[in-house]
Design an enzyme around this catalytic site. Sequence first.
Site, PDB file in Angstrom:
ATOM      1  N   HIS A  15      -8.316   8.213   2.531  1.00 19.50           N
ATOM      2  CA  HIS A  15      -7.633   9.513   2.546  1.00 19.50           C
ATOM      3  C   HIS A  15      -8.617  10.609   2.208  1.00 19.50           C
ATOM      4  O   HIS A  15      -9.562  10.409   1.441  1.00 19.50           O
ATOM      5  CB  HIS A  15      -6.458   9.537   1.554  1.00 19.50           C
ATOM      6  N   HIS A  30      -6.409   3.168   0.469  1.00 20.92           N
ATOM      7  CA  HIS A  30      -6.128   3.473   1.879  1.00 20.92           C
ATOM      8  C   HIS A  30      -6.877   4.789   2.117  1.00 20.92           C
ATOM      9  O   HIS A  30      -6.601   5.791   1.428  1.00 20.92           O
ATOM     10  CB  HIS A  30      -4.617   3.620   2.096  1.00 20.92           C
ATOM     11  N   THR A  79      -8.145   5.855  -6.349  1.00 24.60           N
ATOM     12  CA  THR A  79      -7.046   5.112  -6.981  1.00 24.60           C
ATOM     13  C   THR A  79      -6.115   4.483  -5.953  1.00 24.60           C
ATOM     14  O   THR A  79      -5.346   3.584  -6.290  1.00 24.60           O
ATOM     15  CB  THR A  79      -6.206   6.025  -7.909  1.00 24.60           C
ATOM     16  N   GLY A 130     -13.473   7.568  -8.420  1.00 18.39           N
ATOM     17  CA  GLY A 130     -12.142   8.127  -8.620  1.00 18.39           C
ATOM     18  C   GLY A 130     -11.110   7.700  -7.601  1.00 18.39           C
ATOM     19  O   GLY A 130      -9.992   8.228  -7.591  1.00 18.39           O
ATOM     20  N   HIS A 164      -8.751  14.381   0.628  1.00 18.76           N
ATOM     21  CA  HIS A 164      -8.068  15.448  -0.099  1.00 18.76           C
ATOM     22  C   HIS A 164      -8.506  16.778   0.523  1.00 18.76           C
ATOM     23  O   HIS A 164      -9.698  16.971   0.802  1.00 18.76           O
ATOM     24  CB  HIS A 164      -8.512  15.488  -1.561  1.00 18.76           C
ATOM     25  N   CYS A 199       0.859  -1.178   0.000  1.00 18.56           N
ATOM     26  CA  CYS A 199       0.000   0.000   0.000  1.00 18.56           C
ATOM     27  C   CYS A 199       0.898   1.232   0.000  1.00 18.56           C
ATOM     28  O   CYS A 199       1.742   1.393   0.884  1.00 18.56           O
ATOM     29  CB  CYS A 199      -0.901  -0.022   1.235  1.00 18.56           C
TER      30      CYS A 199
END
Length: 112
Positions: free
Chosen positions: A98, A96, A93, A91, A100, A3
């Site tokens: 996260h 893990h 990719t 979207g 933005h 990862c």
Amino acid sequence: MSCIFCDIINGKIPSNKLYEDDKILAFKDINPEAPIHFLVVPKIHIKSANEIKEENSGVVSHIFEVIPKIFSELNSSGDYRIVNNCGKKAGQTVNHLHFHVLGGRDMSWPPG
Ligand code: 5GP
Ligand code: ZN
């Protein structure tokens, strides 16, 4: 299981760190979509927002408590957007969890 974000957390892959504590890490996105674009991740491997449960949701509220502090240190007066892409069609990719955080420019809505 490999990862990318676990490797950033454990230091195998270098990153531009903005904030770190025992539970979370924030670092600049390698391919920024705005003048300010960083990612905030839990240090534990959670695959996506679909995997947020009562047992691990504390780290998510912690992330949301810390985001305004990180952002205000970068751009104290600006507005920002927090984005989570959950699943391939949305979207995502990197599998893990996260968030933005984007700022430093005007944003349009809805996203494409
Ligand atoms: P997603 O598409 O899963 O919502 O977001 C993944 C984000 O991770 C993308 O914006 C991409 O630019 C960023 N990213 C992918 N690999 C790396 C990396 O090795 N380092 C950093 N800093 N960001 C990465
Ligand atoms: Zn991971």
